[in-house]
Design an enzyme around this catalytic site. Structure first.
Site, PDB file in Angstrom:
ATOM      1  N   SER A  37       0.785  -1.223   0.022  1.00 24.17           N
ATOM      2  CA  SER A  37      -0.001  -0.199   0.066  1.00 24.17           C
ATOM      3  C   SER A  37       1.029   1.181   0.050  1.00 24.17           C
ATOM      4  O   SER A  37       2.168   1.085   0.207  1.00 24.17           O
ATOM      5  CB  SER A  37      -0.927  -0.164   1.178  1.00 24.17           C
ATOM      6  OG  SER A  37      -1.773   0.934   1.053  1.00 24.17           O
ATOM      7  N   SER A  43      10.351   2.180  -1.473  1.00 24.10           N
ATOM      8  CA  SER A  43      11.336   2.856  -1.898  1.00 24.10           C
ATOM      9  C   SER A  43      12.459   2.951  -0.971  1.00 24.10           C
ATOM     10  O   SER A  43      13.486   2.835  -1.213  1.00 24.10           O
ATOM     11  CB  SER A  43      10.719   3.983  -2.361  1.00 24.10           C
ATOM     12  OG  SER A  43       9.773   4.133  -3.358  1.00 24.10           O
ATOM     13  N   CYS A 116       7.040  -1.333  -7.450  1.00 27.74           N
ATOM     14  CA  CYS A 116       6.117  -0.991  -7.911  1.00 27.74           C
ATOM     15  C   CYS A 116       5.345  -0.189  -7.167  1.00 27.74           C
ATOM     16  O   CYS A 116       5.115   0.034  -5.924  1.00 27.74           O
ATOM     17  CB  CYS A 116       5.191  -2.216  -8.255  1.00 27.74           C
ATOM     18  SG  CYS A 116       6.311  -3.476  -9.314  1.00 27.74           S
ATOM     19  N   ASN A 170       7.049  -4.097   7.960  1.00 27.97           N
ATOM     20  CA  ASN A 170       7.817  -2.856   7.912  1.00 27.97           C
ATOM     21  C   ASN A 170       7.388  -2.051   8.985  1.00 27.97           C
ATOM     22  O   ASN A 170       6.444  -2.301   9.632  1.00 27.97           O
ATOM     23  CB  ASN A 170       7.919  -2.114   6.596  1.00 27.97           C
ATOM     24  CG  ASN A 170       8.948  -1.356   6.657  1.00 27.97           C
ATOM     25  OD1 ASN A 170       9.983  -1.287   7.293  1.00 27.97           O
ATOM     26  ND2 ASN A 170       8.891  -0.145   5.825  1.00 27.97           N
ATOM     27  N   ASP A 173       9.849  -0.593  14.048  1.00 21.02           N
ATOM     28  CA  ASP A 173      10.402   0.267  15.318  1.00 21.02           C
ATOM     29  C   ASP A 173       9.156   1.380  15.712  1.00 21.02           C
ATOM     30  O   ASP A 173       8.924   1.848  16.770  1.00 21.02           O
ATOM     31  CB  ASP A 173      11.242   1.299  14.563  1.00 21.02           C
ATOM     32  CG  ASP A 173      10.882   1.683  13.248  1.00 21.02           C
ATOM     33  OD1 ASP A 173      10.610   1.286  12.311  1.00 21.02           O
ATOM     34  OD2 ASP A 173      11.094   3.279  13.189  1.00 21.02           O
ATOM     35  N   LEU A 475     -22.491   8.604 -43.310  1.00 18.31           N
ATOM     36  CA  LEU A 475     -23.478   8.991 -42.147  1.00 18.31           C
ATOM     37  C   LEU A 475     -24.956   8.419 -42.298  1.00 18.31           C
ATOM     38  O   LEU A 475     -25.104   8.055 -43.750  1.00 18.31           O
ATOM     39  CB  LEU A 475     -23.623  10.290 -42.100  1.00 18.31           C
ATOM     40  CG  LEU A 475     -22.352  11.097 -41.273  1.00 18.31           C
ATOM     41  CD1 LEU A 475     -22.310  12.590 -41.394  1.00 18.31           C
ATOM     42  CD2 LEU A 475     -22.165  10.583 -39.791  1.00 18.31           C
ATOM     43  N   LYS A 480     -26.232   5.963 -48.865  1.00 21.58           N
ATOM     44  CA  LYS A 480     -25.642   4.437 -49.309  1.00 21.58           C
ATOM     45  C   LYS A 480     -26.715   3.606 -49.793  1.00 21.58           C
ATOM     46  O   LYS A 480     -26.396   3.037 -50.537  1.00 21.58           O
ATOM     47  CB  LYS A 480     -25.076   4.129 -47.774  1.00 21.58           C
ATOM     48  CG  LYS A 480     -24.218   4.997 -47.010  1.00 21.58           C
ATOM     49  CD  LYS A 480     -23.771   4.460 -45.871  1.00 21.58           C
ATOM     50  CE  LYS A 480     -24.813   4.269 -44.821  1.00 21.58           C
ATOM     51  NZ  LYS A 480     -25.651   5.495 -44.207  1.00 21.58           N
ATOM     52  N   SER A 548     -21.221   1.618 -40.340  1.00 23.49           N
ATOM     53  CA  SER A 548     -19.898   1.293 -40.171  1.00 23.49           C
ATOM     54  C   SER A 548     -19.030   2.360 -39.755  1.00 23.49           C
ATOM     55  O   SER A 548     -18.103   2.745 -40.406  1.00 23.49           O
ATOM     56  CB  SER A 548     -19.438   0.303 -41.444  1.00 23.49           C
ATOM     57  OG  SER A 548     -19.385   1.036 -42.543  1.00 23.49           O
TER      58      SER A 548
END
Length: 635
Positions: A37, A43, A116, A170, A173, A475, A480, A548
């Site tokens: 997360s 890093s 990542c 992690n 501490d 159109l 057509k 189309s």
């Protein structure tokens, strides 16, 4: 010191150098990713690994110390995250956006690590980084425990095929190195991992800030921990390719090496198994067999080559074999098919267009593919299967895909090389998805081309004509259907055998189940294209009158036909003119919001870029346009 002593000293130094170089040359390589997360310390951990492995030059260290002072590190001398967060946007926001790759080595192993991003919207980046990894380090903030993103990244890692997972708890501490907190997180994650099929999880309590259990374990702060340090585990975890080596031999052919008439070899990277001279092999998809005469590399012939190695195979027989073919063990070859079920990770901003043709690249094979409507989308946070009509950016779903010809494959779980693929948009050449094949569909194995004695050439010969598809596009209201009807009448007077497929007419039967969404429009044209192709096989001249609207689908139909048989006719009528005609009242309804997804209003029309014929209806009557078309195609 005498000359002989100097000589002996130089010789010992040379031996030490040779031994050192040999040791480093023979080191194994581990590719791993870090994920988790946002602000879990990915890093920082990588920066710590680079620092502790002495992989930072003095000038880099000086620059890092300077940058650390600028951003402020709460008393820490070095902000290790700055070693990896290279983008300005990352440093400003304090997050990882892009995948950052870093290289380092220890005395025992070489490493490539990919940092990542943790944000959900960067899922595609995480998948990219994980695609070649052998191991995943999933970080969890000890204060927060297992989060939604923890589960998401664990699922994605498993999906991509990573077999080894490290749970790095992690910031120990910040919880006073509480053993109970660590064990609770490890137990919760292990239970989730087992539920999705992850078998190998190593949990390690660490502090990237303080360095606890990074290079040595246990640290003085975790005397209760009895496992390895992170570096110890990374150096010793078994990620050998033995799994691939013991499997049957497979090598996708990348290049046919023919420097002269006396040599012909097939070069590639071995995906699985091993091969040696004398082995019987099969060339796929043709199925032809031969035997290996030699394995050639730059420094000479090899006695054997195995998974992960590149080689050039020479065969005993002159067999047709080219890039995209697969050379495999003759007695245990992979399958070929043209229909599959696969998992898709959608990586493009534009959603999946169901039915649209994309390029599929699998190993060295490239084919045209269409994706069916997803069976379901996976909610990786809950593992629910959700109904889906398409896939949006970062979505993961399961769908059936169909290729235009059989490809050689294996299930991704068995072979990443022959089971993993990418999809590429044919127009933009952008990668839009990553995919993992599950299996071929049974219907693909049971349906075969039935040979016929009367060929399409024979059908055309007895009709005394060349088959064509005259594809009218434009159109709504462009004219057509009117022009196509005029052309067919003139062809009829010329004793030509024709058939007119009209957009409205086919929606009364063949395509009555389709609406006017973008996906339905794509499927509408796909079906019409297949029908038109069958009609040309019968020797007919086919006229189609469809809006189309998308170039990709018109190009798809063009590719179904032999060269020269697809004639694109653009009925070029401006939107304003077409709307004035509005014979069917459709534009009026679309403007009033009563008709959704209407081309030209709230759905796009992509005009042809290079049509064979362009008709300007402002300058020609339908009869004149028909005469012009007949003269152009010279049927």
């Amino acid at each position: 010191m005498s000359d002989s002593e100097v000589y002996r000293t130089d010789a010992l130094i040379a031996e030490d150098i040779d031994a050192y170089l040999a040791q480093h040359q023979n080191k194994t390589m581990l590719r791993f990713i870090t994920c988790g997360s946002v602000d879990d310390g990915k890093s920082t951990l990588i920066g710590r690994l680079l620092y502790d492995s002495k992989m930072i030059f003095e000038d880099q260290l000086a620059a890092l110390e300077s940058d650390s002072r600028k951003v402020g590190t709460q008393g820490q001398d070095i902000d290790f995250a700055l070693l990896v967060d290279g983008l300005a946007a990352e440093r400003e926001q304090g997050i990882t956006i892009d995948v950052a790759y870093r290289f380092f080595n220890t005395e025992r192993r070489k490493f490539i690590v990919a940092d990542c991003p943790g944000h959900e919207q960067y899922t595609r980046n995480m998948v990219t980084g994980a695609s070649t990894a052998d191991l995943a380090i999933i970080l969890v903030d000890a204060r927060k425990g297992v989060l939604v993103q923890t589960r998401r990244h664990a699922y994605l890692s498993h999906l991509i095929g990573i077999r080894n997972v490290v749970l790095a708890v992690n910031k120990m501490d910040l919880v006073d190195y509480d053993e109970a907190a660590f064990k609770a997180i490890a137990a919760e994650f292990s239970a989730f991992a087992a539920s999705i099929g992850i078998e190998d999880v190593t949990a390690i309590p660490i502090s990237g800030f303080k360095g606890d259990n990074i290079t040595s374990a246990p640290s003085v702060s975790t005397p209760w921990y009895g496992g390895p340090s992170l570096i110890d585990h990374l150096e010793t975890v078994d990620v050998s390719s033995s799994h691939d080596v013991v499997r049957p031999f497979r090598m996708p052919v990348q290049w046919v090496n023919r420097p002269n008439l006396d040599f012909r070899g097939f070069a590639g990277l071995i995906a699985a198994g091993s091969v040696k001279p004398g082995d019987q092999v099969r060339i796929l998809p043709s199925g032809k067999t031969s035997s290996v005469t030699s394995l050639v590399k730059m420094d000479g012939d090899q006695d054997e080559a195995a998974a992960g190695e590149s080689t050039t195979i020479c065969l005993a027989d002159e067999i047709d074999c080219s890039r995209g073919d697969v050379i495999a063990a003759a007695d245990d070859a992979p399958q070929s098919s043209d229909q599959f079920e696969a998992t898709l990770v959608w990586m493009a901003d534009e959603a999946l267009h169901v039915g649209r043709a994309y390029w599929l690249k699998l190993a060295t094979q490239t084919v045209s593919v269409t994706v069916h409507q997803p069976k379901y989308e996976i909610n990786v946070n809950t593992l629910e299967h959700l109904a889906a009509k398409t896939l949006e950016l970062n979505a993961i779903g399961v769908a059936e895909i169909t290729t235009d010809r059989p490809i050689v494959f294996e299930a991704y779980a068995d072979n990443r090389t022959l089971g993993g693929f990418i999809l590429i948009d044919k127009i933009t050449n952008a990668t839009v998805a990553a995919g993992m094949i599950h299996f071929s569909l049974r219907r693909a194995q049971n349906v075969h081309w039935q040979p016929v004695d009367i060929t399409r050439e024979e059908h055309a010969r007895i009709k005394n004509q060349k088959p064509r598809v005259l594809w009218f596009t434009g159109l709504s209201g462009a004219g057509k259907s009117t022009i196509a009807n005029e052309v067919e009448k003139q062809l009829n007077l010329m004793n030509r055998h024709t058939f007119l497929l009209d957009g409205d007419n086919v929606r009364h039967g063949l395509n009555k189940d389709l609406g006017f969404t973008e996906a339905d429009r794509i499927e509408n044209i796909r079906r019409v294209g297949e029908v038109a192709r069958l009609m040309t096989d019968a020797g007919l001249i086919v006229l189609t009158a469809f809006i189309s609207p998308f170039r990709a689908e018109r190009d798809m139909v063009r590719k179904l036909l032999p060269e020269g048989e697809f004639i694109e006719i653009f009925v070029d009528t401006p939107l304003s003119v077409a709307e004035q005609r509005d014979v069917k009242g459709l534009y009026k309804k679309a403007r009033a919001g009563e008709l959704k997804n209407f081309t030209g209003i709230d759905s796009p029309y992509e005009p042809p870029e290079n049509p064979e014929i362009r008709i300007d209806t402002s300058k020609m009557s339908p009869a004149e346009a028909a005469n012009f078309i007949i003269n152009q195609i010279m049927i």
